[in-house]
Motif scaffolding. Structure first.
Motif, PDB file in Angstrom:
ATOM      1  N   LEU A  85       0.822  -1.211   0.000  1.00 29.89           N
ATOM      2  CA  LEU A  85       0.000   0.000   0.000  1.00 29.89           C
ATOM      3  C   LEU A  85       0.856   1.261   0.000  1.00 29.89           C
ATOM      4  N   ALA A  86       1.890   1.279   0.849  1.00 31.45           N
ATOM      5  CA  ALA A  86       2.768   2.450   0.924  1.00 31.45           C
ATOM      6  C   ALA A  86       3.518   2.665  -0.385  1.00 31.45           C
ATOM      7  N   SER A  87       3.969   1.581  -0.986  1.00 35.31           N
ATOM      8  CA  SER A  87       4.689   1.681  -2.263  1.00 35.31           C
ATOM      9  C   SER A  87       3.779   2.204  -3.364  1.00 35.31           C
ATOM     10  N   THR A  88       2.534   1.747  -3.359  1.00 31.46           N
ATOM     11  CA  THR A  88       1.599   2.166  -4.405  1.00 31.46           C
ATOM     12  C   THR A  88       1.269   3.649  -4.304  1.00 31.46           C
ATOM     13  N   ILE A  89       1.013   4.127  -3.096  1.00 36.84           N
ATOM     14  CA  ILE A  89       0.713   5.552  -2.927  1.00 36.84           C
ATOM     15  C   ILE A  89       1.922   6.405  -3.309  1.00 36.84           C
ATOM     16  N   THR A  90       3.105   5.963  -2.889  1.00 35.02           N
ATOM     17  CA  THR A  90       4.328   6.678  -3.260  1.00 35.02           C
ATOM     18  C   THR A  90       4.521   6.669  -4.766  1.00 35.02           C
ATOM     19  N   MET A  91       4.237   5.534  -5.391  1.00 35.48           N
ATOM     20  CA  MET A  91       4.329   5.416  -6.846  1.00 35.48           C
ATOM     21  C   MET A  91       3.408   6.416  -7.538  1.00 35.48           C
ATOM     22  N   CYS A  92       2.195   6.553  -7.038  1.00 33.01           N
ATOM     23  CA  CYS A  92       1.230   7.481  -7.635  1.00 33.01           C
ATOM     24  C   CYS A  92       1.720   8.927  -7.547  1.00 33.01           C
ATOM     25  N   ILE A  93       2.240   9.294  -6.377  1.00 33.70           N
ATOM     26  CA  ILE A  93       2.743  10.658  -6.185  1.00 33.70           C
ATOM     27  C   ILE A  93       3.921  10.929  -7.116  1.00 33.70           C
ATOM     28  N   LEU A  94       4.863   9.988  -7.144  1.00 32.86           N
ATOM     29  CA  LEU A  94       6.061  10.173  -7.971  1.00 32.86           C
ATOM     30  C   LEU A  94       5.745  10.137  -9.461  1.00 32.86           C
ATOM     31  N   ALA A  95       4.758   9.338  -9.851  1.00 34.73           N
ATOM     32  CA  ALA A  95       4.407   9.245 -11.271  1.00 34.73           C
ATOM     33  C   ALA A  95       3.866  10.578 -11.789  1.00 34.73           C
ATOM     34  N   ILE A  96       3.011  11.213 -11.001  1.00 34.05           N
ATOM     35  CA  ILE A  96       2.446  12.498 -11.430  1.00 34.05           C
ATOM     36  C   ILE A  96       3.521  13.592 -11.392  1.00 34.05           C
ATOM     37  N   TYR A  97       4.352  13.583 -10.350  1.00 38.84           N
ATOM     38  CA  TYR A  97       5.453  14.550 -10.293  1.00 38.84           C
ATOM     39  C   TYR A  97       6.430  14.301 -11.444  1.00 38.84           C
ATOM     40  N   GLY A  98       6.734  13.027 -11.692  1.00 42.07           N
ATOM     41  CA  GLY A  98       7.653  12.681 -12.779  1.00 42.07           C
ATOM     42  C   GLY A  98       7.126  13.100 -14.136  1.00 42.07           C
ATOM     43  N   ALA A  99       5.803  13.060 -14.306  1.00 44.56           N
ATOM     44  CA  ALA A  99       5.209  13.492 -15.576  1.00 44.56           C
ATOM     45  C   ALA A  99       5.457  14.978 -15.813  1.00 44.56           C
ATOM     46  N   THR A 100       5.400  15.773 -14.743  1.00 44.90           N
ATOM     47  CA  THR A 100       5.705  17.203 -14.896  1.00 44.90           C
ATOM     48  C   THR A 100       7.178  17.408 -15.229  1.00 44.90           C
ATOM     49  N   LEU A 101       8.046  16.578 -14.646  1.00 45.68           N
ATOM     50  CA  LEU A 101       9.477  16.680 -14.944  1.00 45.68           C
ATOM     51  C   LEU A 101       9.784  16.286 -16.382  1.00 45.68           C
ATOM     52  N   VAL A 102       9.204  15.174 -16.829  1.00 47.40           N
ATOM     53  CA  VAL A 102       9.494  14.711 -18.187  1.00 47.40           C
ATOM     54  C   VAL A 102       8.964  15.702 -19.218  1.00 47.40           C
ATOM     55  N   ASN A 103       7.895  16.415 -18.875  1.00 47.09           N
ATOM     56  CA  ASN A 103       7.420  17.487 -19.746  1.00 47.09           C
ATOM     57  C   ASN A 103       8.491  18.558 -19.921  1.00 47.09           C
ATOM     58  N   SER A 104       9.078  18.977 -18.805  1.00 45.36           N
ATOM     59  CA  SER A 104      10.045  20.071 -18.824  1.00 45.36           C
ATOM     60  C   SER A 104      11.370  19.675 -19.463  1.00 45.36           C
ATOM     61  N   PHE A 105      11.828  18.451 -19.169  1.00 44.66           N
ATOM     62  CA  PHE A 105      13.163  18.053 -19.591  1.00 44.66           C
ATOM     63  C   PHE A 105      13.212  17.352 -20.946  1.00 44.66           C
ATOM     64  N   ILE A 106      12.080  16.803 -21.391  1.00 47.76           N
ATOM     65  CA  ILE A 106      12.107  16.048 -22.652  1.00 47.76           C
ATOM     66  C   ILE A 106      10.988  16.450 -23.604  1.00 47.76           C
ATOM     67  N   ILE A 107       9.742  16.304 -23.169  1.00 46.76           N
ATOM     68  CA  ILE A 107       8.610  16.376 -24.088  1.00 46.76           C
ATOM     69  C   ILE A 107       8.502  17.724 -24.779  1.00 46.76           C
ATOM     70  N   GLU A 108       8.706  18.822 -24.050  1.00 50.66           N
ATOM     71  CA  GLU A 108       8.542  20.134 -24.670  1.00 50.66           C
ATOM     72  C   GLU A 108       9.531  20.382 -25.806  1.00 50.66           C
ATOM     73  N   ASN A 109      10.609  19.598 -25.845  1.00 52.04           N
ATOM     74  CA  ASN A 109      11.575  19.717 -26.937  1.00 52.04           C
ATOM     75  C   ASN A 109      11.104  19.052 -28.224  1.00 52.04           C
ATOM     76  N   TYR A 110      10.064  18.235 -28.126  1.00 47.50           N
ATOM     77  CA  TYR A 110       9.634  17.452 -29.286  1.00 47.50           C
ATOM     78  C   TYR A 110       8.212  17.773 -29.721  1.00 47.50           C
ATOM     79  N   ILE A 111       7.722  18.930 -29.290  1.00 46.54           N
ATOM     80  CA  ILE A 111       6.404  19.373 -29.757  1.00 46.54           C
ATOM     81  C   ILE A 111       6.498  20.845 -30.171  1.00 46.54           C
ATOM     82  N   GLY A 112       5.614  21.238 -31.072  1.00 46.66           N
ATOM     83  CA  GLY A 112       5.554  22.632 -31.499  1.00 46.66           C
ATOM     84  C   GLY A 112       6.813  23.105 -32.204  1.00 46.66           C
TER      85      GLY A 112
END
Length: 237
Positions: free
Chosen positions: A59-86
């Motif tokens: 349970l603790a791992s899953t909740i931590t995973m959820c928090i990190l996944a959403i935070y990581g999505a914001t990071l991957v947007n900034s560091f990778i994804i925005e370079n490959y759109i527009g």
């Protein structure tokens, strides 16, 4: 490629402490929270999952995973994804190292950095919790210290891999639809889909959860390679 590699590594230095602290503090807090709840719960039915280290850790791992996944999505947007759109694509596609090579370098740098810091935070929180259980037990687990340590390691590896799968699959969606919000929305959807599955498998079938995580990681590898090929051959308009 060396100079570019150092540059990619340096861009992530600013978030090292944040990744580690989120992984460490969130899991440690929820480990003790669920252990305390389970300690005061009565009955042997719905509260069973809170009566053993595997269930609490899952349970603790899953909740931590959820928090990190959403935070990581914001990071991957900034560091990778925005370079490959527009319009940013034009600048990135002109780099002399090859589009696919640069894309894979960015992915590799992000994965190794995030995985290392996440695992460090998860395993440190597990270690502190298990030492606390050995000294002043809350759960009164029937398993030995080594058995519980093995469970904690597998749980941490599984949740870390699933976290990266969610983040990078969300990033693929963001590139596909040329949308940074699509990355965040996708991460939330994947968290909802995979969250309960991983929580239950970590609590009941921990080795099965590891196999699922490894299988999804292999699948993700081929998806990333495919995206890299598309980027390599894509026309810039």
């Amino acid at each position: 490629m060396k100079i570019d590699s150092n540059f990619e590594w340096s861009k992530l230095k600013t978030v090292h402490n944040t990744i580690f602290l989120i992984a460490f503090l969130s899991k440690l807090v929820f480990l003790f929270f669920f252990a305390t709840v389970g300690h005061f719960e009565s009955g042997d039915t719905s509260s069973n999952i809170l009566k053993n280290i595997a269930g609490i850790g899952g349970l603790a791992s899953t909740i931590t995973m959820c928090i990190l996944a959403i935070y990581g999505a914001t990071l991957v947007n900034s560091f990778i994804i925005e370079n490959y759109i527009g319009e940013n694509r034009v600048r990135v596609y002109l780099y002399p190292y090859g589009r696919k090579n640069l894309f894979l370098l960015k992915i590799k740098t992000f994965v190794l950095t995030f995985l290392k810091l996440q695992l460090l935070g998860l395993l440190l929180s597990d270690t502190i919790f298990l030492i606390g259980e050995f000294t002043f037990p809350i759960v009164n687990s029937k398993e030995g210290m080594l058995s519980n340590l093995l469970i904690a390691i597998i749980s941490s590896i599984t949740s870390a891999l699933i976290t990266l799968v969610i983040i990078l699959l969300s990033g693929v969606v963001g590139i596909r639809y040329s949308s940074l919000p699509a990355t965040i929305v996708s991460s939330i959807v994947l968290v909802v889909i995979l969250g309960n599955l991983i929580a239950m498998s970590l609590a009941a079938k921990i080795f099965l959860s590891l196999i699922i995580a490894l299988s999804l990681t292999v699948l993700l590898y081929f998806i990333i390679q495919s995206v890299g090929e598309r980027i390599e051959n894509e026309e810039v308009v």
